[in-house]
Motif scaffolding. Structure first.
Motif, PDB file in Angstrom:
ATOM      1  N   MET A   1      -0.377  10.468  81.151  1.00  0.00           N
ATOM      2  CA  MET A   1       0.507  11.469  81.713  1.00  0.00           C
ATOM      3  C   MET A   1      -0.068  11.929  83.053  1.00  0.00           C
ATOM      4  O   MET A   1      -1.270  12.114  83.184  1.00  0.00           O
ATOM      5  N   VAL A   2       0.788  12.117  84.022  1.00  0.00           N
ATOM      6  CA  VAL A   2       0.395  12.609  85.342  1.00  0.00           C
ATOM      7  C   VAL A   2       1.079  13.955  85.564  1.00  0.00           C
ATOM      8  O   VAL A   2       2.282  14.081  85.368  1.00  0.00           O
ATOM      9  N   ASP A   3       0.305  14.961  85.948  1.00  0.00           N
ATOM     10  CA  ASP A   3       0.918  16.266  86.228  1.00  0.00           C
ATOM     11  C   ASP A   3       1.321  16.347  87.701  1.00  0.00           C
ATOM     12  O   ASP A   3       0.983  15.478  88.511  1.00  0.00           O
ATOM     13  N   GLY A   4       2.047  17.377  88.041  1.00  0.00           N
ATOM     14  CA  GLY A   4       2.568  17.552  89.394  1.00  0.00           C
ATOM     15  C   GLY A   4       1.477  17.659  90.448  1.00  0.00           C
ATOM     16  O   GLY A   4       1.623  17.147  91.559  1.00  0.00           O
ATOM     17  N   ARG A   5       0.380  18.293  90.113  1.00  0.00           N
ATOM     18  CA  ARG A   5      -0.734  18.469  91.055  1.00  0.00           C
ATOM     19  C   ARG A   5      -1.321  17.108  91.451  1.00  0.00           C
ATOM     20  O   ARG A   5      -1.537  16.821  92.624  1.00  0.00           O
ATOM     21  N   THR A   6      -1.553  16.247  90.459  1.00  0.00           N
ATOM     22  CA  THR A   6      -2.098  14.909  90.702  1.00  0.00           C
ATOM     23  C   THR A   6      -1.096  14.041  91.453  1.00  0.00           C
ATOM     24  O   THR A   6      -1.463  13.294  92.363  1.00  0.00           O
ATOM     25  N   PHE A   7       0.172  14.148  91.088  1.00  0.00           N
ATOM     26  CA  PHE A   7       1.235  13.384  91.741  1.00  0.00           C
ATOM     27  C   PHE A   7       1.328  13.759  93.222  1.00  0.00           C
ATOM     28  O   PHE A   7       1.459  12.904  94.087  1.00  0.00           O
ATOM     29  N   LYS A   8       1.213  15.051  93.520  1.00  0.00           N
ATOM     30  CA  LYS A   8       1.269  15.521  94.912  1.00  0.00           C
ATOM     31  C   LYS A   8       0.100  14.975  95.723  1.00  0.00           C
ATOM     32  O   LYS A   8       0.274  14.537  96.856  1.00  0.00           O
ATOM     33  N   LYS A   9      -1.107  14.980  95.138  1.00  0.00           N
ATOM     34  CA  LYS A   9      -2.281  14.442  95.836  1.00  0.00           C
ATOM     35  C   LYS A   9      -2.070  12.973  96.192  1.00  0.00           C
ATOM     36  O   LYS A   9      -2.387  12.538  97.302  1.00  0.00           O
ATOM     37  N   ALA A  10      -1.538  12.213  95.245  1.00  0.00           N
ATOM     38  CA  ALA A  10      -1.293  10.789  95.487  1.00  0.00           C
ATOM     39  C   ALA A  10      -0.248  10.593  96.583  1.00  0.00           C
ATOM     40  O   ALA A  10      -0.418   9.756  97.474  1.00  0.00           O
ATOM     41  N   LEU A  11       0.833  11.372  96.543  1.00  0.00           N
ATOM     42  CA  LEU A  11       1.876  11.258  97.564  1.00  0.00           C
ATOM     43  C   LEU A  11       1.355  11.668  98.939  1.00  0.00           C
ATOM     44  O   LEU A  11       1.686  11.030  99.946  1.00  0.00           O
ATOM     45  N   ASP A  12       0.533  12.717  98.997  1.00  0.00           N
ATOM     46  CA  ASP A  12      -0.036  13.148 100.273  1.00  0.00           C
ATOM     47  C   ASP A  12      -0.878  12.038 100.903  1.00  0.00           C
ATOM     48  O   ASP A  12      -0.784  11.776 102.098  1.00  0.00           O
ATOM     49  N   LYS A  13      -1.690  11.356 100.089  1.00  0.00           N
ATOM     50  CA  LYS A  13      -2.500  10.239 100.599  1.00  0.00           C
ATOM     51  C   LYS A  13      -1.605   9.092 101.048  1.00  0.00           C
ATOM     52  O   LYS A  13      -1.848   8.464 102.068  1.00  0.00           O
ATOM     53  N   PHE A  14      -0.567   8.819 100.276  1.00  0.00           N
ATOM     54  CA  PHE A  14       0.358   7.728 100.573  1.00  0.00           C
ATOM     55  C   PHE A  14       1.043   7.950 101.917  1.00  0.00           C
ATOM     56  O   PHE A  14       1.120   7.046 102.745  1.00  0.00           O
ATOM     57  N   PHE A  15       1.504   9.161 102.178  1.00  0.00           N
ATOM     58  CA  PHE A  15       2.281   9.434 103.379  1.00  0.00           C
ATOM     59  C   PHE A  15       1.435   9.682 104.629  1.00  0.00           C
ATOM     60  O   PHE A  15       1.977   9.933 105.697  1.00  0.00           O
ATOM     61  N   LYS A  16       0.106   9.590 104.536  1.00  0.00           N
ATOM     62  CA  LYS A  16      -0.737   9.693 105.721  1.00  0.00           C
ATOM     63  C   LYS A  16      -0.566   8.468 106.610  1.00  0.00           C
ATOM     64  O   LYS A  16      -0.775   8.533 107.811  1.00  0.00           O
ATOM     65  N   GLN A  17      -0.206   7.335 106.036  1.00  0.00           N
ATOM     66  CA  GLN A  17      -0.007   6.106 106.783  1.00  0.00           C
ATOM     67  C   GLN A  17       1.433   6.015 107.273  1.00  0.00           C
ATOM     68  O   GLN A  17       2.366   6.091 106.468  1.00  0.00           O
ATOM     69  N   PRO A  18       1.652   5.843 108.583  1.00  0.00           N
ATOM     70  CA  PRO A  18       3.021   5.784 109.114  1.00  0.00           C
ATOM     71  C   PRO A  18       3.883   4.680 108.485  1.00  0.00           C
ATOM     72  O   PRO A  18       5.075   4.864 108.290  1.00  0.00           O
TER      73      PRO A  18
END
Length: 74
Positions: free
Chosen positions: A1-18
């Motif tokens: 299970m992934v909570d919202g906090r962990t999901f946000k961290k992953a998305l933030d790292k993902f969107f650092k790359q143009p």
């Protein structure tokens, strides 16, 4: 299970790359099939005393446009 906090961290790292801003978003099912994400819903749980009061549900559909072969995991 992934909570919202962990999901946000992953998305933030993902969107650092143009290049990721234009990337297609998919889900890989346990059987190896890929589905396109078509939406997201925030739902409230009705179970009293539940630790999770809300859930984020991603909806998906079979891809309409075929993707090429995967070259590598980045």
């Amino acid at each position: 299970m992934v909570d919202g906090r962990t999901f946000k961290k992953a998305l933030d790292k993902f969107f650092k790359q143009p290049v990721c801003l234009d990337a297609r978003i998919q889900i890989e099912l346990p059987n190896g099939e890929f589905y396109d994400i078509t939406g997201a819903k925030l739902l409230e749980n009705k179970i009293i005393g539940s630790m999770e009061t809300h859930r984020l549900v991603l909806t998906c559909d079979k891809p309409k446009v075929r993707m090429g072969k995967i070259l590598k995991i980045v």
